[in-house]
Write an enzyme that holds these catalytic residues in place. Sequence first.
Site, short mmCIF file in Angstrom:
data_model
loop_
_atom_site.label_atom_id
_atom_site.label_comp_id
_atom_site.label_asym_id
_atom_site.label_seq_id
_atom_site.Cartn_x
_atom_site.Cartn_y
_atom_site.Cartn_z
N LYS A 12 7.44 -11.46 -15.56
CA LYS A 12 7.18 -11.65 -14.13
C LYS A 12 6.05 -12.64 -13.91
O LYS A 12 6.09 -13.43 -12.98
CB LYS A 12 6.88 -10.30 -13.49
CG LYS A 12 6.66 -10.35 -11.99
CD LYS A 12 7.98 -10.63 -11.27
CE LYS A 12 7.81 -10.90 -9.79
NZ LYS A 12 8.92 -11.68 -9.22
N GLU A 55 17.74 -23.83 -6.77
CA GLU A 55 17.30 -22.44 -6.83
C GLU A 55 18.50 -21.51 -7.04
O GLU A 55 18.42 -20.53 -7.78
CB GLU A 55 16.51 -22.09 -5.56
CG GLU A 55 16.17 -20.62 -5.37
CD GLU A 55 15.28 -20.01 -6.45
OE1 GLU A 55 14.85 -20.73 -7.36
OE2 GLU A 55 15.05 -18.79 -6.38
N CYS A 98 0.84 -1.20 0.00
CA CYS A 98 0.00 0.00 0.00
C CYS A 98 0.87 1.25 0.00
O CYS A 98 2.00 1.25 0.48
CB CYS A 98 -0.88 0.03 1.24
SG CYS A 98 -1.90 -1.42 1.40
N HIS A 120 28.72 -40.00 -11.69
CA HIS A 120 27.96 -40.80 -12.66
C HIS A 120 27.87 -40.09 -14.01
O HIS A 120 27.00 -40.41 -14.80
CB HIS A 120 26.57 -41.11 -12.09
CG HIS A 120 26.64 -41.94 -10.85
ND1 HIS A 120 26.96 -43.27 -10.86
CD2 HIS A 120 26.51 -41.61 -9.54
CE1 HIS A 120 26.99 -43.74 -9.62
NE2 HIS A 120 26.72 -42.74 -8.81
N ARG A 145 5.02 0.38 -6.48
CA ARG A 145 5.01 -0.49 -5.30
C ARG A 145 4.06 -1.67 -5.49
O ARG A 145 4.10 -2.62 -4.71
CB ARG A 145 4.54 0.31 -4.07
CG ARG A 145 5.51 1.39 -3.65
CD ARG A 145 4.84 2.40 -2.74
NE ARG A 145 4.48 1.86 -1.46
CZ ARG A 145 5.18 2.03 -0.34
NH1 ARG A 145 6.28 2.75 -0.37
NH2 ARG A 145 4.78 1.53 0.79
N TRP A 205 -2.74 -2.62 -1.75
CA TRP A 205 -2.30 -3.92 -2.22
C TRP A 205 -2.95 -4.91 -1.28
O TRP A 205 -2.59 -5.00 -0.11
CB TRP A 205 -0.78 -4.01 -2.17
CG TRP A 205 -0.25 -5.13 -3.00
CD1 TRP A 205 -0.20 -5.18 -4.36
CD2 TRP A 205 0.28 -6.35 -2.52
NE1 TRP A 205 0.34 -6.37 -4.75
CE2 TRP A 205 0.64 -7.11 -3.66
CE3 TRP A 205 0.49 -6.90 -1.27
CZ2 TRP A 205 1.20 -8.37 -3.57
CZ3 TRP A 205 1.04 -8.16 -1.18
CH2 TRP A 205 1.40 -8.88 -2.32
N LYS A 250 18.83 -18.83 -10.12
CA LYS A 250 19.07 -17.39 -9.93
C LYS A 250 20.24 -16.96 -10.81
O LYS A 250 20.20 -15.94 -11.47
CB LYS A 250 19.40 -17.05 -8.47
CG LYS A 250 18.24 -17.03 -7.50
CD LYS A 250 17.35 -15.82 -7.59
CE LYS A 250 16.19 -15.99 -8.50
NZ LYS A 250 15.13 -16.93 -8.27
N ASN A 307 -1.39 2.25 5.80
CA ASN A 307 -0.41 1.36 5.19
C ASN A 307 0.12 0.46 6.31
O ASN A 307 0.55 0.98 7.34
CB ASN A 307 0.70 2.24 4.61
CG ASN A 307 1.77 1.45 3.92
OD1 ASN A 307 1.62 0.25 3.70
ND2 ASN A 307 2.86 2.09 3.58
N GLY A 308 0.05 -0.84 6.15
CA GLY A 308 0.52 -1.75 7.20
C GLY A 308 -0.50 -2.84 7.46
O GLY A 308 -1.43 -3.02 6.67
N GLU A 368 19.37 -17.08 -14.72
CA GLU A 368 18.35 -16.18 -15.27
C GLU A 368 18.78 -14.72 -15.26
O GLU A 368 18.36 -13.96 -16.12
CB GLU A 368 16.99 -16.36 -14.58
CG GLU A 368 16.94 -15.95 -13.15
CD GLU A 368 15.58 -16.19 -12.52
OE1 GLU A 368 14.57 -16.19 -13.22
OE2 GLU A 368 15.55 -16.39 -11.29
C1 F6R Z 1 12.45 -17.25 -11.15
C2 F6R Z 1 11.05 -16.96 -11.16
C3 F6R Z 1 10.15 -17.94 -11.85
C4 F6R Z 1 8.83 -18.09 -11.09
C5 F6R Z 1 7.85 -18.97 -11.90
C6 F6R Z 1 6.55 -19.19 -11.15
O1 F6R Z 1 13.16 -16.26 -10.45
O2 F6R Z 1 10.60 -15.97 -10.66
O3 F6R Z 1 10.77 -19.17 -12.04
O4 F6R Z 1 9.11 -18.67 -9.84
O5 F6R Z 1 7.59 -18.37 -13.13
O6 F6R Z 1 5.91 -17.98 -10.92
P1 F6R Z 1 4.77 -17.86 -9.84
O7 F6R Z 1 5.40 -18.09 -8.49
O8 F6R Z 1 4.24 -16.46 -9.99
O9 F6R Z 1 3.75 -18.91 -10.16
#
Ligand code: F6R
Length: 608
Positions: free
Chosen positions: A603, A481, A2, A504, A27, A75, A485, A101-102, A488
Amino acid sequence: MCGIVGYTGSQQAAPILLDGLKKLEYRGYDSAGIAILNDGAIKVDKVSGRIANLCELTEEGKKCPGTIGIGHTRWATHGAPTDTNAHPHLSNDGRFAVVHNGIIENYICLREELIGKGYHFDSETDTEVIVHLIEMYYRGDLRRAVIKTSARLSGSYALGVICTDKPDTICVAREASPLILGVGAGENYFASDVTALVANTRNAIYLDDGEFAEITPDGVTVFDPAGQTITKKISRITWDIEAAEKGGYEHFMLKEIIEQPRAVKATITPRIKDGKIVLDEIEWSREYLESINKIVITACGSAYYAGCAAKYTIEKLCRIPVSVELASELRYSDPLIDEHTLLIVLSQSGETADTIAAMKECKSRGARTLAIVNVVGSTIAKLADDTLYTWAGPEIAVATTKGYTTQVCVLYLVAVYIARTLDKLEDADYYHHLSSMLTLPKKVQEALDMNPKIPKMAKKYHATKSMFFIGRNTDYAIALEGALKMKEISYIHAESYAAGELKHGTIALIEEHQPVIALCCNTALMEKTLSNIVEVKARGAEVLAVAFKGNQEILSQADDVIFIPKIDTLFSAVVEIVPMQILAYYVAKENGCDIDKPKNLAKSVTVE
Ligand code: F6R
């Protein structure tokens, strides 16, 4: 997250508030509203969706006369993103309007108390209790009513309040949520964020927790909880708008990495109350949990890896088999799922197409579904039988960081909750696990603070063409993971391997100076991973190890070591991933990559 703004002066308030709200758009939000005080009455305009809808409704503010007002971007946390749940909220007598906000953690009991006293609620929000409390405590002194109200609230808040009896005054309060006063000439402002202020003034007063202020066109007065005036320093805002949006960080990703202690705390702490886990949002009876013969976790990308990390904890504590399935595979696999399967769906956005499809497929076969999502009111949250939110706040960088860690945290809570309900945990172990989880925010902060050398390490490793991430058991899941990171955002080919699998096949790829990131935090398997380190070093690899602070053995084996604070292996993923995120960030920075928007990625992946 928010955002709030307020203005009192001689200009028309609404267009200034709308401009301020637009500056807070970054935000993340799902509804917006303004309240303007004019001719002794407060008029509220609020809508779900974009600020553009609010601008259209108010004709860019032209339809809202008045020189004092407050505004909000919401939000959604408590209650779906609807017009009614949008802020500002009005008191029953129409004399007060509030933006907040909070999160008010004790809102349920306050709501019951107020309903008992005859107040009616329009929204499902936690915020609405605030405006009714102010009405209840008001005896002609707004300042006193706001102080008394604040004393009843637990949680976090930055508040802006207007009152028809005070036609030029805004009262604000702060506790654990940012609130900044903007000092102008003949007009004054407040906002949750300097971005909303810099177009109007660069003179700011930063309120501290527990402080209040009255803002009029002629000045601002700050006071303490006893109502005593405090003198505050006026600071000069030197940031440009883009830097301000990122809170002074160069990238959203770094800001979101740094926000993790807060996000982890917001996700875990309210769910551990009076020495037990309270998952208010779900209704699982003991009989239901006894009827489950397996748990299937499904998700994509990092969310899938969050499931991989927590699988160990769930199986260890609950003794129920867990399989973690890629949603894009599960949906077409004719899965062996029935009413005895608990399906856990993980998604930051709540809109990932493959995850939605897999969920529908499993639901149609009788599975009960628990969604763990970050975006309130998202498709996955709506489709699920039960939903637990990760309180990470909006994530703007494409590569997830706090989204992942908070997903793992919720899975830890679920693991301990199920194990306890099924009597699989003795009291002593149960309380030990609760306290381990409660220390996670502090441990994540320590993991951030302990590693100032990572940018220097990134300079050493950034030019490589490939990296291997190795580990065993929980370390392997975190390596998955960590490698994602790295690839990507830095575009370096990075793969993770279960350390025992190297010989192996993969070990054929190890040659002089090949970077290998070895995760060595699984205490029980440390010696095994150390032998794998010796194997790759014998073939010329340069090893960067991640280990618990105090592990001396690792210093003699690895070329570089990143230490993290010691934590029970059951809950280590949330802490152990942090230096991996930082390493990927600085390697990507060295390589000049577009860190917040890596190429080819989106995203929210709403297509198959
Ligand atoms: C990697 C990343 C993606 C998401 C994936 C699932 O940093 O962000 O691999 O984790 O696209 O996205 P959500 O969690 O929004 O279903």
